[in-house]
Write an enzyme that holds these catalytic residues in place. Structure first.
Site, PDB file in Angstrom:
ATOM      1  N   GLU A 187    -104.439  47.941   7.198  1.00 18.30           N
ATOM      2  CA  GLU A 187    -104.226  46.581   7.718  1.00 18.30           C
ATOM      3  C   GLU A 187    -105.241  46.189   8.793  1.00 18.30           C
ATOM      4  O   GLU A 187    -105.148  45.109   9.376  1.00 18.30           O
ATOM      5  CB  GLU A 187    -102.802  46.467   8.285  1.00 18.30           C
ATOM      6  CG  GLU A 187    -101.725  46.651   7.217  1.00 18.30           C
ATOM      7  CD  GLU A 187    -100.303  46.355   7.699  1.00 18.30           C
ATOM      8  OE1 GLU A 187    -100.094  46.134   8.906  1.00 18.30           O
ATOM      9  OE2 GLU A 187     -99.397  46.346   6.834  1.00 18.30           O
ATOM     10  N   ASP A 247     -83.419  38.973  10.393  1.00 13.64           N
ATOM     11  CA  ASP A 247     -84.750  39.591  10.538  1.00 13.64           C
ATOM     12  C   ASP A 247     -85.851  38.520  10.589  1.00 13.64           C
ATOM     13  O   ASP A 247     -86.961  38.736  10.106  1.00 13.64           O
ATOM     14  CB  ASP A 247     -85.026  40.609   9.408  1.00 13.64           C
ATOM     15  CG  ASP A 247     -86.251  41.465   9.681  1.00 13.64           C
ATOM     16  OD1 ASP A 247     -86.705  41.535  10.839  1.00 13.64           O
ATOM     17  OD2 ASP A 247     -86.770  42.066   8.715  1.00 13.64           O
ATOM     18  N   ASN A 301     -95.679  36.955   6.814  1.00 18.65           N
ATOM     19  CA  ASN A 301     -95.460  38.169   7.596  1.00 18.65           C
ATOM     20  C   ASN A 301     -96.654  38.409   8.514  1.00 18.65           C
ATOM     21  O   ASN A 301     -97.181  37.468   9.092  1.00 18.65           O
ATOM     22  CB  ASN A 301     -95.151  39.336   6.643  1.00 18.65           C
ATOM     23  CG  ASN A 301     -94.280  40.386   7.310  1.00 18.65           C
ATOM     24  OD1 ASN A 301     -94.452  40.690   8.484  1.00 18.65           O
ATOM     25  ND2 ASN A 301     -93.336  40.942   6.583  1.00 18.65           N
TER      26      ASN A 301
HETATM   27 CA    CA Z   1     -87.917  43.424  11.443  1.00 25.08          CA
END
Ligand code: CA
Length: 693
Positions: free
Chosen positions: A78, A318, A406
């Site tokens: 990443e 979340d 994300n």
């Molecule tokens: Ca999380």
């Protein structure tokens, strides 16, 4: 001015510009040489926009590989490669650091922090690392086991190393440090397990802790002696009620975004979800729970609180707000506004005033049904009835825990006036469990985890997906809050993004790196990487040639549907002719012969519950992690116990589970897996096209 004085001044300026061992400092990051990439998002505002333009719509067709390197890990990659003074610095999975000659690809040094393999168990989303920070001749990296390490930029020797976390709790570091005014800022992760989030600032020279800001209250009700004490005493602690947060620490980890505005002298950190996710269990269903799911503005010298904006009050899904925080000057309402922009997991694109935190606008950038809209007066979402899955109900909603967006970094082209979002569609299933007890070190999300054994059925089944997962590269107009163009892919978790003055946007999906026209989205060039990339590219120039650097290798959240491949760094330039060899084709494991299995007397129904609680998060979907119902390890009890209970493979990241369940429960698990192996449909061969094109 005398001639020699002018010469001396000119030589001094040239030395300063060329680096010459001076290293990176705040002045350089604020006014970066266009040829360099000095910090995670290139500049403190993290726009990931390079002024380089040799590679443009006319020349990009000649882009080829200049050099490449292969690493010793096949887990997710990443990192954003940084470049200073002709040296490229990058990291791989397991927090390893590498320095290369940025022109030739010659490896200069490597540093392995020797993270214990079992520390990988604490990483919800793979043992990834998003890169280093540079400052005054040093390279800084956070490690998956919670250390912050300073290295000599010339040699890779350790200058200092500090443990930033409590090793007895399941903290991890995956994010890149940022250095602001001589202090290294670093957060951590772990909110699925049970930790208390915070961001710390360490003196770059000595490694001494300068300040720490906690994002959730002290469960003991006492002050921490930290920068956050004042705001918790004044307002934040009162937003929490009785609940499991007193055992878990409440979550709120700062695992990614840290962005700085030198003009306002504010640092903006993104705060994650609660532990457990379930607001009813965490805080009795009461209170906003500051600073979960918030953007918090702090003074970089002291960590003093200035303002916050909470994207998801009473967070229960979340819905982290750790995602990329970007600063820009936008024309809004007839004036230029300095704004903070974020596309957090919850699916709304937010534009805030950077000085005050005032919400200016918020619109859905992907289909969202958990909330109708964001009320601009109150700044709060107007939630859809049922989204909170109360009274034994479930919610199967857009978006899910992987988020509408994300960690994959966005980019902003001031030239095109567009933000490029690597968005994704995924639906989330949320329901109360029948009971909840905090299990230290384990998955503690407070969700019903449907388990299906030979005779047991879950109270609620997870419904089938109503639509296929997909990724979408979205060119978003942040002023009009509208999509201008987009490209859709049959893949979640596509890559981060780079935008350039050359009018191009670089993005990877389905194993291809593609350059798009930044204004129209027309593809201008693409290259078959041979394996998926999820990282964003960075760009730099040496001796008049522009380069583009990209880490290749799937993994991380949402990328477990492909086999693992060795991580690579691939560097491109115009006219590049290097040819990295093709990746080896994935090998299909031979079918499991259940006739060879030692029958189990374990209780397969109990094993099903154990699998749902402890195993499914990694091993529930293949082929990134082994499908246990296809693994020869389940054939006989002693070997299975050695791996699962005793930790025989812990150095490879498969921790032993003896701290969670006993030998009898291990055999129950094997009984379940043997049953699942008998009843499971055959797996598609791995050698089939990995990208589903
Ligand atoms: Ca999380």
């Amino acid at each position: 001015m005398k001639q020699w004085v002018r010469w001396a001044a000119a030589i001094g300026a040239a030395l300063a510009l060329s680096g010459c061992g001076q290293g990176v400092d705040g002045r350089r990051i604020e006014n970066p040489d266009p040829a360099e990439w000095l910090t995670y998002g290139r500049t403190y505002d993290e726009q990931r926009f390079s002024p380089l333009k040799q590679i443009d719509g006319n020349t990009v067709g000649r882009l080829g590989v200049a050099w490449w390197a292969e690493f010793d890990t096949d887990r997710g990659q990443e990192a954003t490669p940084l470049v200073h003074d002709g040296v490229l610095y990058t990291t791989t999975a397991w927090s390893k650091v590498y320095a290369f000659d940025a022109k030739t690809g010659k490896r200069l040094w490597a540093y392995d922090p020797k993270v214990p393999g079992e520390a990988g168990f604490n990483a919800c989303c793979d043992v990834v690392n998003r890169g280093v920070a540079l400052w005054k001749g040093r390279v800084y990296v956070g490690t998956i086991d919670g250390r912050l390490v300073a290295l000599d930029a010339r040699t890779g020797e350790v200058a200092w190393s500090v443990q930033t976390t409590d090793r007895s709790r399941p903290y991890t570091i995956t994010g890149a440090p940022r250095v602001i005014k001589g202090r290294v800022l670093i957060g951590n992760g772990g909110a699925e397990y049970g930790v208390r989030g915070y961001v710390s600032a360490y003196d770059a020279a000595s490694g001494k802790l300068a300040w720490r800001f906690y994002t959730t209250p002290n469960p003991k009700g006492a002050p921490d002696g930290a920068a956050s004490d004042k705001v918790f005493a004044e307002k934040a602690a009162a937003t929490w009620s009785d609940g499991a947060w007193k055992q878990t620490g409440g979550g709120g980890t700062v695992w990614d975004a840290i962005t700085y505005d030198p003009g306002l002298d504010l640092v903006f950190v993104g705060v994650g979800n609660g532990t457990p996710w379930n607001h009813k269990l965490r805080s009795g269903g009461q209170g906003d729970n500051l600073f979960l799911a918030s953007i918090v503005a702090l003074r970089p010298d002291t960590g003093e609180y200035v303002w916050h904006y909470q994207t998801t009050p009473g967070e229960s899904w979340d819905y982290t707000a750790t995602q990329h925080i970007m600063l820009a000057d936008l024309p809004i309402g007839g004036q230029t506004r300095r704004v903070v922009m974020q596309a957090p997991k919850n699916g709304f694109f937010y534009v805030l005033d950077a000085r005050t935190g005032q919400l200016l606008s918020a619109e859905k950038f992907v289909p969202v049904d958990w909330a109708e809209r964001i009320d601009l007066k109150t700044g709060r979402p107007v939630e859809t009835p049922g989204a909170r899955y109360l009274g034994g109900s479930a919610s199967n909603q857009m978006v899910g825990a992987l988020g509408g967006h994300n960690w994959h970094p966005m980019a902003f082209s001031p030239k095109a006036g567009l933000v490029y979002i690597p968005a994704q569609y995924n639906r989330g299933f949320y329901a109360d469990p029948d009971s909840f007890a905090f299990t230290p070190g384990a998955w503690n999300t407070g969700m019903l985890r449907p388990a299906r054994g030979p005779t047991t059925r879950p109270r609620l089944d997870r419904p089938a997906e109503r639509e296929p997962v997909r990724g979408e590269l979205i060119a978003w107009d942040p002023v009009a809050q509208k999509k201008r163009w987009s490209v859709v892919f049959p893949q979640m978790a596509t890559s981060g993004i780079l935008a350039t003055e050359g009018g191009l946007v670089f993005h990877s999906a389905l194993g291809r790196l593609t350059a798009y026209d930044a204004a129209t989205g027309r593809p201008a060039w693409s290259y078959d990487l041979g394996a998926r990339a999820i990282a964003p590219a960075s760009t730099y120039a040496i001796d008049g040639e522009q380069y583009l650097a990209l880490m290749v290798g799937a993994g991380g959240a949402g990328s477990r549907d492909v086999p693992r491949q060795k991580g690579r760094l691939v560097v491109f330039k115009l006219g590049g002719t290097a040819k990295p060899p093709p990746y080896p084709a994935p090998v299909d494991a031979p079918p499991l012969d259940l006739a060879l299995a030692t029958p189990s007397k374990g209780d397969a129904d109990r094993g099903a519950a154990t699998f749902a609680n402890y195993c499914a998060n990694c091993h529930g979907a293949g082929p990134y992690f082994p499908n246990l119902a296809r693994s020869p390890a389940i054939l006989e009890p002693d070997g299975f116990k050695a791996i699962v209970h005793d930790g025989a493979l812990k150095d490879r990241g498969m921790a032993g589970f003896s701290r969670f369940f006993d030998v009898a429960a291990t055999e129950d698990l094997r009984a379940y897996l043997l049953w699942a192996a008998k009843t499971a449909p055959p797996e598609p061969p791995k050698s089939a096209p990995a990208h589903g094109q």
